[in-house]
Design a protein around this motif. Sequence first.
Motif, PDB file in Angstrom:
ATOM      1  N   SER A 183       7.742 -30.374 -23.325  1.00 34.04           N
ATOM      2  CA  SER A 183       7.406 -29.141 -22.593  1.00 34.04           C
ATOM      3  C   SER A 183       8.089 -27.929 -23.206  1.00 34.04           C
ATOM      4  N   VAL A 184       9.322 -28.117 -23.645  1.00 36.33           N
ATOM      5  CA  VAL A 184      10.070 -27.030 -24.284  1.00 36.33           C
ATOM      6  C   VAL A 184       9.426 -26.678 -25.623  1.00 36.33           C
ATOM      7  N   ARG A 185       9.066 -27.679 -26.395  1.00 31.44           N
ATOM      8  CA  ARG A 185       8.404 -27.433 -27.683  1.00 31.44           C
ATOM      9  C   ARG A 185       7.107 -26.649 -27.498  1.00 31.44           C
ATOM     10  N   LYS A 186       6.358 -26.988 -26.466  1.00 30.98           N
ATOM     11  CA  LYS A 186       5.106 -26.271 -26.176  1.00 30.98           C
ATOM     12  C   LYS A 186       5.386 -24.803 -25.867  1.00 30.98           C
ATOM     13  N   ALA A 187       6.449 -24.541 -25.121  1.00 36.25           N
ATOM     14  CA  ALA A 187       6.806 -23.145 -24.798  1.00 36.25           C
ATOM     15  C   ALA A 187       7.121 -22.361 -26.065  1.00 36.25           C
ATOM     16  N   PHE A 188       7.797 -22.993 -27.013  1.00 37.70           N
ATOM     17  CA  PHE A 188       8.124 -22.330 -28.270  1.00 37.70           C
ATOM     18  C   PHE A 188       6.884 -22.179 -29.161  1.00 37.70           C
ATOM     19  N   ALA A 189       6.022 -23.185 -29.152  1.00 37.77           N
ATOM     20  CA  ALA A 189       4.824 -23.159 -30.002  1.00 37.77           C
ATOM     21  C   ALA A 189       3.911 -21.992 -29.641  1.00 37.77           C
ATOM     22  N   VAL A 190       3.813 -21.678 -28.366  1.00 40.33           N
ATOM     23  CA  VAL A 190       2.950 -20.576 -27.935  1.00 40.33           C
ATOM     24  C   VAL A 190       3.466 -19.256 -28.506  1.00 40.33           C
ATOM     25  N   THR A 191       4.774 -19.079 -28.572  1.00 34.25           N
ATOM     26  CA  THR A 191       5.311 -17.833 -29.130  1.00 34.25           C
ATOM     27  C   THR A 191       5.012 -17.745 -30.619  1.00 34.25           C
ATOM     28  N   ALA A 192       4.982 -18.863 -31.308  1.00 31.86           N
ATOM     29  CA  ALA A 192       4.721 -18.865 -32.748  1.00 31.86           C
ATOM     30  C   ALA A 192       3.260 -18.552 -33.064  1.00 31.86           C
ATOM     31  N   ARG A 193       2.348 -18.948 -32.187  1.00 38.53           N
ATOM     32  CA  ARG A 193       0.918 -18.735 -32.436  1.00 38.53           C
ATOM     33  C   ARG A 193       0.455 -17.327 -32.094  1.00 38.53           C
ATOM     34  N   SER A 194       1.195 -16.634 -31.247  1.00 32.15           N
ATOM     35  CA  SER A 194       0.767 -15.313 -30.787  1.00 32.15           C
ATOM     36  C   SER A 194       1.113 -14.233 -31.802  1.00 32.15           C
ATOM     37  N   ARG A 195       0.183 -13.306 -32.011  1.00 33.70           N
ATOM     38  CA  ARG A 195       0.470 -12.149 -32.860  1.00 33.70           C
ATOM     39  C   ARG A 195       1.550 -11.302 -32.216  1.00 33.70           C
ATOM     40  N   ARG A 196       1.383 -11.045 -30.954  1.00 31.21           N
ATOM     41  CA  ARG A 196       2.372 -10.332 -30.137  1.00 31.21           C
ATOM     42  C   ARG A 196       2.540 -11.159 -28.871  1.00 31.21           C
ATOM     43  N   VAL A 197       3.759 -11.523 -28.545  1.00 27.58           N
ATOM     44  CA  VAL A 197       4.028 -12.417 -27.420  1.00 27.58           C
ATOM     45  C   VAL A 197       3.950 -11.641 -26.109  1.00 27.58           C
ATOM     46  N   ASP A 198       3.106 -12.118 -25.175  1.00 28.25           N
ATOM     47  CA  ASP A 198       3.005 -11.444 -23.878  1.00 28.25           C
ATOM     48  C   ASP A 198       4.252 -11.740 -23.045  1.00 28.25           C
ATOM     49  N   ALA A 199       4.448 -10.961 -22.003  1.00 29.28           N
ATOM     50  CA  ALA A 199       5.674 -11.034 -21.203  1.00 29.28           C
ATOM     51  C   ALA A 199       5.864 -12.392 -20.537  1.00 29.28           C
ATOM     52  N   ASP A 200       4.809 -12.974 -19.995  1.00 27.24           N
ATOM     53  CA  ASP A 200       4.951 -14.266 -19.320  1.00 27.24           C
ATOM     54  C   ASP A 200       5.318 -15.371 -20.308  1.00 27.24           C
ATOM     55  N   THR A 201       4.660 -15.393 -21.450  1.00 27.90           N
ATOM     56  CA  THR A 201       4.964 -16.389 -22.479  1.00 27.90           C
ATOM     57  C   THR A 201       6.404 -16.227 -22.951  1.00 27.90           C
ATOM     58  N   ALA A 202       6.824 -15.002 -23.145  1.00 23.70           N
ATOM     59  CA  ALA A 202       8.200 -14.729 -23.577  1.00 23.70           C
ATOM     60  C   ALA A 202       9.204 -15.187 -22.521  1.00 23.70           C
ATOM     61  N   SER A 203       8.910 -14.930 -21.265  1.00 25.56           N
ATOM     62  CA  SER A 203       9.817 -15.329 -20.183  1.00 25.56           C
ATOM     63  C   SER A 203      10.010 -16.836 -20.144  1.00 25.56           C
ATOM     64  N   VAL A 204       8.926 -17.575 -20.312  1.00 22.60           N
ATOM     65  CA  VAL A 204       9.003 -19.040 -20.312  1.00 22.60           C
ATOM     66  C   VAL A 204       9.789 -19.528 -21.527  1.00 22.60           C
ATOM     67  N   ALA A 205       9.545 -18.955 -22.689  1.00 18.77           N
ATOM     68  CA  ALA A 205      10.249 -19.382 -23.902  1.00 18.77           C
ATOM     69  C   ALA A 205      11.744 -19.084 -23.809  1.00 18.77           C
ATOM     70  N   ILE A 206      12.102 -17.969 -23.218  1.00 21.80           N
ATOM     71  CA  ILE A 206      13.527 -17.652 -23.035  1.00 21.80           C
ATOM     72  C   ILE A 206      14.170 -18.670 -22.093  1.00 21.80           C
ATOM     73  N   ALA A 207      13.492 -19.004 -21.011  1.00 20.62           N
ATOM     74  CA  ALA A 207      14.007 -20.015 -20.078  1.00 20.62           C
ATOM     75  C   ALA A 207      14.154 -21.363 -20.789  1.00 20.62           C
ATOM     76  N   ALA A 208      13.165 -21.717 -21.606  1.00 22.50           N
ATOM     77  CA  ALA A 208      13.226 -22.973 -22.355  1.00 22.50           C
ATOM     78  C   ALA A 208      14.415 -22.968 -23.321  1.00 22.50           C
ATOM     79  N   ALA A 209      14.639 -21.854 -23.997  1.00 23.10           N
ATOM     80  CA  ALA A 209      15.778 -21.747 -24.916  1.00 23.10           C
ATOM     81  C   ALA A 209      17.102 -21.873 -24.159  1.00 23.10           C
ATOM     82  N   ALA A 210      17.167 -21.316 -22.968  1.00 19.29           N
ATOM     83  CA  ALA A 210      18.381 -21.424 -22.154  1.00 19.29           C
ATOM     84  C   ALA A 210      18.641 -22.878 -21.752  1.00 19.29           C
ATOM     85  N   ILE A 211      17.573 -23.621 -21.502  1.00 17.85           N
ATOM     86  CA  ILE A 211      17.729 -25.046 -21.174  1.00 17.85           C
ATOM     87  C   ILE A 211      18.235 -25.809 -22.394  1.00 17.85           C
ATOM     88  N   VAL A 212      17.668 -25.527 -23.565  1.00 18.13           N
ATOM     89  CA  VAL A 212      18.131 -26.180 -24.795  1.00 18.13           C
ATOM     90  C   VAL A 212      19.613 -25.898 -24.999  1.00 18.13           C
TER      91      VAL A 212
END
Length: 159
Positions: free
Chosen positions: A60-89
């Motif tokens: 699930s964490v990898r998926k959160a990071f993968a979405v940020t890598a695929r986006s040209r510009r990361v939207d706020a919701d995607t960024a919020s989830v990826a930051i939370a995932a990074a905090a868990i890591v």
Amino acid sequence: MILLSFALLTAPLSPPSTITVSAYMSAASAFRGTWDIGPFDNDTASDWYLEFSEKPSWESVRKAFAVTARSRRVDADTASVAIAAAAIVAAVHQQRFDTLPTEGRATISILEAPSPDLLRAANTALSRIEQNSELAELWNEDDPAAWVTSLNLIRTGLK
């Protein structure tokens, strides 16, 4: 009726002290359900965290990071989830579960140590979000220093 009127007149005008709002919060971020600078201090990340903590997995964490890598510009919701995932890591890597919201700590604490690849992916996602995301633009409308400090604390936990 008199008792109700008395209660209303004597009630404090400010919210209870348990509710805090960051001085750094902009009107735009408040509108988007953000109440402070931390990785779980917005509706999107908080909701994702609660769902994640019911069945935590590094996938699930990898998926959160993968979405940020695929986006040209990361939207706020995607960024919020990826930051939370990074905090868990970072929390699992450092075995510092007190950095996570109370709910879900027990289930997250059973995750195995994150791989070096996952640590790098978390760092990459944070950099991408800081450089090219809607969330960074929102924080840059005011003074972004506190938000950047919050990201840097997560980065420190990833070392």
